[in-house]
Scaffold this motif. Structure first.
Motif, PDB file in Angstrom:
ATOM      1  N   THR A 267       0.869  -1.329  -0.005  1.00  0.00           N
ATOM      2  CA  THR A 267       0.063   0.135  -0.006  1.00  0.00           C
ATOM      3  C   THR A 267       0.697   1.216   0.151  1.00  0.00           C
ATOM      4  O   THR A 267       1.870   1.238   0.422  1.00  0.00           O
ATOM      5  CB  THR A 267      -0.983  -0.133   1.235  1.00  0.00           C
ATOM      6  OG1 THR A 267      -0.189   0.041   2.204  1.00  0.00           O
ATOM      7  CG2 THR A 267      -1.838  -1.198   1.221  1.00  0.00           C
TER       8      THR A 267
ATOM      9  N   ARG B  52      -4.179   4.624 -14.570  1.00  0.00           N
ATOM     10  CA  ARG B  52      -3.226   4.069 -15.210  1.00  0.00           C
ATOM     11  C   ARG B  52      -2.452   4.754 -16.443  1.00  0.00           C
ATOM     12  O   ARG B  52      -3.091   5.174 -17.347  1.00  0.00           O
ATOM     13  CB  ARG B  52      -3.593   2.707 -15.639  1.00  0.00           C
ATOM     14  CG  ARG B  52      -2.643   1.550 -16.434  1.00  0.00           C
ATOM     15  CD  ARG B  52      -2.958   0.479 -16.618  1.00  0.00           C
ATOM     16  NE  ARG B  52      -1.893  -0.472 -17.418  1.00  0.00           N
ATOM     17  CZ  ARG B  52      -2.079  -1.551 -17.945  1.00  0.00           C
ATOM     18  NH1 ARG B  52      -3.441  -2.306 -17.329  1.00  0.00           N
ATOM     19  NH2 ARG B  52      -1.100  -2.191 -18.347  1.00  0.00           N
TER      20      ARG B  52
ATOM     21  N   LEU C  90      -4.955   1.488  -4.526  1.00  0.00           N
ATOM     22  CA  LEU C  90      -3.500   0.839  -4.704  1.00  0.00           C
ATOM     23  C   LEU C  90      -3.223  -0.498  -4.073  1.00  0.00           C
ATOM     24  O   LEU C  90      -3.251  -0.178  -2.740  1.00  0.00           O
ATOM     25  CB  LEU C  90      -2.540   1.946  -5.207  1.00  0.00           C
ATOM     26  CG  LEU C  90      -2.593   2.797  -6.096  1.00  0.00           C
ATOM     27  CD1 LEU C  90      -1.197   3.579  -6.108  1.00  0.00           C
ATOM     28  CD2 LEU C  90      -2.106   1.995  -7.514  1.00  0.00           C
TER      29      LEU C  90
ATOM     30  N   ARG D 254       3.315  -1.077 -10.039  1.00  0.00           N
ATOM     31  CA  ARG D 254       2.716  -2.404  -9.323  1.00  0.00           C
ATOM     32  C   ARG D 254       3.470  -3.503  -9.763  1.00  0.00           C
ATOM     33  O   ARG D 254       4.426  -3.510 -10.836  1.00  0.00           O
ATOM     34  CB  ARG D 254       1.327  -2.488  -9.807  1.00  0.00           C
ATOM     35  CG  ARG D 254       0.197  -1.494  -9.168  1.00  0.00           C
ATOM     36  CD  ARG D 254      -1.257  -1.637  -9.462  1.00  0.00           C
ATOM     37  NE  ARG D 254      -1.410  -3.044  -8.696  1.00  0.00           N
ATOM     38  CZ  ARG D 254      -2.553  -3.887  -9.154  1.00  0.00           C
ATOM     39  NH1 ARG D 254      -2.758  -3.806 -10.352  1.00  0.00           N
ATOM     40  NH2 ARG D 254      -2.527  -4.995  -8.516  1.00  0.00           N
TER      41      ARG D 254
ATOM     42  N   VAL E  98       1.936  -2.387  -5.012  1.00  0.00           N
ATOM     43  CA  VAL E  98       2.808  -1.540  -5.405  1.00  0.00           C
ATOM     44  C   VAL E  98       4.383  -2.022  -4.738  1.00  0.00           C
ATOM     45  O   VAL E  98       4.608  -2.308  -3.710  1.00  0.00           O
ATOM     46  CB  VAL E  98       2.676  -0.212  -5.053  1.00  0.00           C
ATOM     47  CG1 VAL E  98       3.766   0.876  -5.239  1.00  0.00           C
ATOM     48  CG2 VAL E  98       1.405   0.277  -5.389  1.00  0.00           C
TER      49      VAL E  98
ATOM     50  N   TRP F  95       1.209   3.654 -12.282  1.00  0.00           N
ATOM     51  CA  TRP F  95      -0.018   4.498 -12.052  1.00  0.00           C
ATOM     52  C   TRP F  95       0.277   6.019 -11.471  1.00  0.00           C
ATOM     53  O   TRP F  95       1.197   5.922 -11.135  1.00  0.00           O
ATOM     54  CB  TRP F  95      -0.934   3.707 -11.093  1.00  0.00           C
ATOM     55  CG  TRP F  95      -1.386   2.531 -11.573  1.00  0.00           C
ATOM     56  CD1 TRP F  95      -0.771   1.170 -11.726  1.00  0.00           C
ATOM     57  CD2 TRP F  95      -2.793   1.970 -11.860  1.00  0.00           C
ATOM     58  NE1 TRP F  95      -1.645   0.015 -12.302  1.00  0.00           N
ATOM     59  CE2 TRP F  95      -2.912   0.652 -12.271  1.00  0.00           C
ATOM     60  CE3 TRP F  95      -4.082   2.771 -11.861  1.00  0.00           C
ATOM     61  CZ2 TRP F  95      -3.899  -0.155 -12.707  1.00  0.00           C
ATOM     62  CZ3 TRP F  95      -5.173   2.320 -12.267  1.00  0.00           C
ATOM     63  CH2 TRP F  95      -5.308   0.714 -12.789  1.00  0.00           C
TER      64      TRP F  95
ATOM     65  N   PRO G  54      -5.391   7.579  -8.378  1.00  0.00           N
ATOM     66  CA  PRO G  54      -4.515   7.061  -9.397  1.00  0.00           C
ATOM     67  C   PRO G  54      -5.211   6.525 -10.589  1.00  0.00           C
ATOM     68  O   PRO G  54      -6.133   6.059 -10.585  1.00  0.00           O
ATOM     69  CB  PRO G  54      -3.828   5.668  -8.660  1.00  0.00           C
ATOM     70  CG  PRO G  54      -4.078   5.999  -7.281  1.00  0.00           C
ATOM     71  CD  PRO G  54      -5.335   6.961  -7.082  1.00  0.00           C
TER      72      PRO G  54
ATOM     73  N   ALA H 217       3.353   5.337  -9.285  1.00  0.00           N
ATOM     74  CA  ALA H 217       3.588   4.063  -8.408  1.00  0.00           C
ATOM     75  C   ALA H 217       3.614   2.987  -9.473  1.00  0.00           C
ATOM     76  O   ALA H 217       3.075   3.187 -10.655  1.00  0.00           O
ATOM     77  CB  ALA H 217       2.339   3.860  -7.430  1.00  0.00           C
TER      78      ALA H 217
END
Length: 748
Positions: free
Chosen positions: A116, A191, A145, A162, A148, A168, A189, A160
């Motif tokens: 997170t 994409r 999210l 993933r 991450v 994101w 967020p 971020a």
């Protein structure tokens, strides 16, 4: 304004990006000390993720997973609940288990081990990702999210990465820096379009970079100063653009309006704005639209880009910088002009991570100390002053004990400088000081530095170093040291079968390690199947636990083992006569079985024959043996499935001892239950408790460790306290006799 890659990303994104540094042993101390990185492999991503420099504030992650901040706080970017600027580091409120941080202009990000993301500070463009535009002086969770593995922060946007390789973004988007094909800001967020297989991200002021697993670099956002690297024209790009003339890249960094990349041969390449020489090509003012090699550098293992200066750490532990130097941020002894070619920062060796801020610089050394130089009008260097400096000084307030471990009759402490200290029983050499003499005050374990975690068993000890190696010492009758023999050792020895380790645990006579690929390896005593390899044969070398992947934490008891997976589930194996495996039976398991009824687990700890788990809602559950009330449910009935511990919520840490258990609450208090014959509950009595009671005279507790008959606690100030049984000096305060209430240790 730096890229930030957590130490476990190789597990999720491929081993090619994560060969950890092999570092030489050394003592903590002054900058004249020789601490050299001996391997020219790629970045030590674990170390690099621990430090971040924004425009006027700094962040650092201590080894205990807490975050500390210094500098400008006008928008709450220090996360301490105020808007008061700080000249020495203060703790960010409510955060534990942090693996990585990133600092933007006036906001901050933190990535937890559970995947997170948390954010605080200015939020006028939605850069905190909580769905609002309200600033926050304490961390809030970024919406939507999970999973991450890396974060980065720009002027007013955030990125971020993933575990599935997607990127994101959220926050300001006037130049398309979110990469979603629009210029609309987003407070949650979204994409980034068209990207997959990404292994690293970096956010500049108004542009963004991504590195894919094939070594290609992609860029989007503002291109007015050619910071996108070959993209035609000066317009913004709202979706990622591939840099055609750059390949074989292993790391990227984004500054104000310039960009950097490290290639697999250890060279650095730069493009974009060059008004201060930040491209390192010997010129000033000439903007470069194609990447060019920075002159005179090789063997680069860490890179960072500031507003208008650049920094790298080399494999020999030295730091080099170039670009703007108007505040002394190049660390060359002067505070004027520019440096168009790389120059060595004076007086620094043994550096494993660097962070370039607005007009100042940070460097993290292998010994765990943080050093800073350059601008300091807001106290962002964290050294207690507000004066500019053109040479490095040590950041204050980051010392003290950060982690502890308690065995049957000995204790271990990990200090912020990466050294390990031990005291108590030493008849098997479990203190690691080369003798078999008991110690009633802490002694340093020699030849160990750069340690990030410790574990204590019945008569043996483990240490995990930042380079991913495991070192063990003490009793070895069942092969629990993992050296391929059953010979005891009074000094640390390297477990050579293992590399890339990210977590360790010690049981009574067996040991566990989690690797960066999420697998678990075990060694030592196995008559109850606690090694999890499908057999009941002891092993003096690591063997792989069957059927487990994506493991993030482990714990070990007398004859059973437990693992927590990244999805919050818990799995157990080994002896089960008291239901300590939590699968609803009392049958032993030679391979992992899932603990029933638990999800969202954030931490685990197991004792002699019982297990304890803390969930994401702060509640605590326990299962297994309960003859001494160690399950804390008010009864003495064993349970083969988890039962909730009475009266506990908002818990931040758990620890299980022989037949007692402890937790830490968000208010810094500690609570204990179970057997109390020697005062190990710390409530001033020797009465057994079937439900939690508060430990007396303790506040500001960060973490606890329960041994067989004694207990340790670390405070937010780095202080150490202990209570319970003490025949071998395991309380560490230098006085004989047990104590039913906490006593301060001599170690700080």
């Amino acid at each position: 304004m730096q890229s930030s890659t957590p130490w476990w990303m190789t597990r999720l994104l491929g081993v090619w990006l994560g060969v950890l540094l092999v570092v030489g042993c050394g003592q903590s101390g002054g900058v004249s000390e020789e601490l050299e990185v001996q391997d020219s492999s790629l970045l030590n991503s674990w170390a690099r993720a621990r430090v971040a420099a924004g425009t006027h504030h700094s962040l650092v992650v201590r080894l205990d997973g807490t975050v500390w901040a210094a500098g400008n706080n006008s928008d709450g970017q220090l996360g301490d609940g105020t808007t008061i600027s700080r000249h020495v580091p203060v703790r960010v409120q409510g955060l534990r288990g942090i693996a990585a941080v990133a600092a933007g202009s006036n906001h901050s990000l933190a990535l937890r081990h559970d995947g997170t993301v948390w954010a605080w500070g200015g939020n006028s463009s939605g850069q905190l990702g909580d769905g609002t535009s309200d600033s926050h002086s304490e961390p809030v969770r970024v919406r939507g999210l999970r999973g991450v593995v890396a974060v980065s922060a720009g002027e007013s946007h955030s990125l971020a990465l993933r575990h599935d390789g997607t990127v994101w973004a959220w926050g300001g988007n006037s130049s398309g820096q979110l990469g979603d094909g629009t210029s609309d800001s987003h407070s949650e967020p979204v994409r980034v379009q068209g990207l997959s297989g990404v292994v690293a991200v970096a956010a500049g002021d108004y542009h963004s970079l991504a590195l894919r697993s094939d070594g290609s670099v992609w860029a989007w956002g503002d291109n007015s100063l050619d910071q996108l690297g070959g993209a035609p024209g000066e317009q913004s790009y709202f979706v990622p653009w591939r840099l055609e003339d750059l390949s074989g890249v292993v790391a990227v960094a984004a500054g104000g309006d310039h960009s950097l990349a490290v290639r697999s041969d250890g060279t650095v390449w730069a493009w974009g704005d060059n008004f201060a020489g930040q491209l390192g090509d010997g010129n000033i003012l000439t903007t470069r639209w194609l990447p060019q090699q920075v002159q005179g550098l090789s063997g680069v293992v860490a890179v960072s880009a500031g507003w208008a200066h650049s920094m790298v750490a080399l494999s020999d532990g030295t730091v080099w910088a170039w670009g703007n130097n108007t505040s002394g941020q190049l660390g060359n002894g002067i505070s004027v002009g520019y440096g168009a070619l790389p120059g060595q920062v004076q007086g620094l060796r043994g550096v494993v991570a660097v962070a370039a801020g607005g007009l100042y610089s940070l460097a993290l050394r292998l010994d765990g100390t943080l050093w800073a130089w350059g601008s300091n009008e807001y106290g962002q260097r964290g050294d207690g002053s507000t004066t500019h400096l053109s040479s490095s000084v040590r950041v204050r307030g980051l010392s003290g004990v950060v982690a502890v471990a308690a065995g049957s009759a000995h204790s271990l402490a990990l200090r912020a400088d990466g050294t390990v200290w031990a005291w108590g029983a030493n008849y098997y050499g479990q203190l690691g000081d080369g003798t078999q003499m008991d110690r009633d005050t802490p002694v340093r374990v020699p030849e160990l530095s750069g340690v990030v975690a410790v574990a204590a068993g019945d008569g043996h000890s483990l240490a995990l170093r930042a380079d991913g190696t495991v070192w063990t010492w003490g009793y070895n009758y069942d092969g629990q040291l993992g050296h391929g023999s059953t010979n005891a050792s009074p000094v640390p020895l390297h477990v050579r079968e293992l590399s890339g380790v990210v977590a360790v645990a010690a049981g009574s006579a067996h040991s566990l390690a989690v690797l960066s690929d999420g697998s678990v390896w075990t060694w030592g005593y196995n008559r109850q199947g606690q090694l999890g390899d499908g057999s009941v044969s002891n092993s003096s070398v690591p063997v792989r636990v069957q059927g487990l992947s994506a493991v993030v934490a482990v714990s070990a008891g007398l004859n059973h083992s437990v693992a927590r997976l990244s999805d919050g589930s818990v799995w157990a194996w080994g002896g089960n006569s008291f239901g300590q495996l939590g699968d609803g039976t009392t049958s032993n398991a030679l391979a992992p079985v899932r603990v029933l009824g638990l999800s969202g687990v954030e931490s685990i700890s197991i004792g002699f024959n019982h297990s304890v788990a803390r969930l994401s809602d702060g509640g605590v559950w326990a299962w297994g043996a309960n003859y001494s009330g160690q399950l804390g449910d008010g009864t003495t009935s064993n349970s083969s499935v988890p039962v909730r511990v009475r009266g506990l919520s908002a818990v931040t840490a758990v620890s299980a001892g022989l037949n007692h258990s402890l937790v830490v609450s968000t208010d810094g208090s500690a609570w204990a239950w179970g057997i109390n014959t020697f005062g190990q509950l710390g409530d001033g009595t020797t009465s057994t408790r079937f439900a939690p009671v508060q430990v007396l005279e303790l506040s500001g507790v960060e973490t606890v460790a329960a041994g067989a008959l004694h207990t340790l606690a670390v405070g937010a100030d780095g202080s150490l306290r202990s209570w319970g049984n003490n025949p071998h000096g395991q309380l560490g305060h230098g006085h004989p006799g047990r104590s039913p209430t906490p006593i301060r240790s001599l170690l700080y």
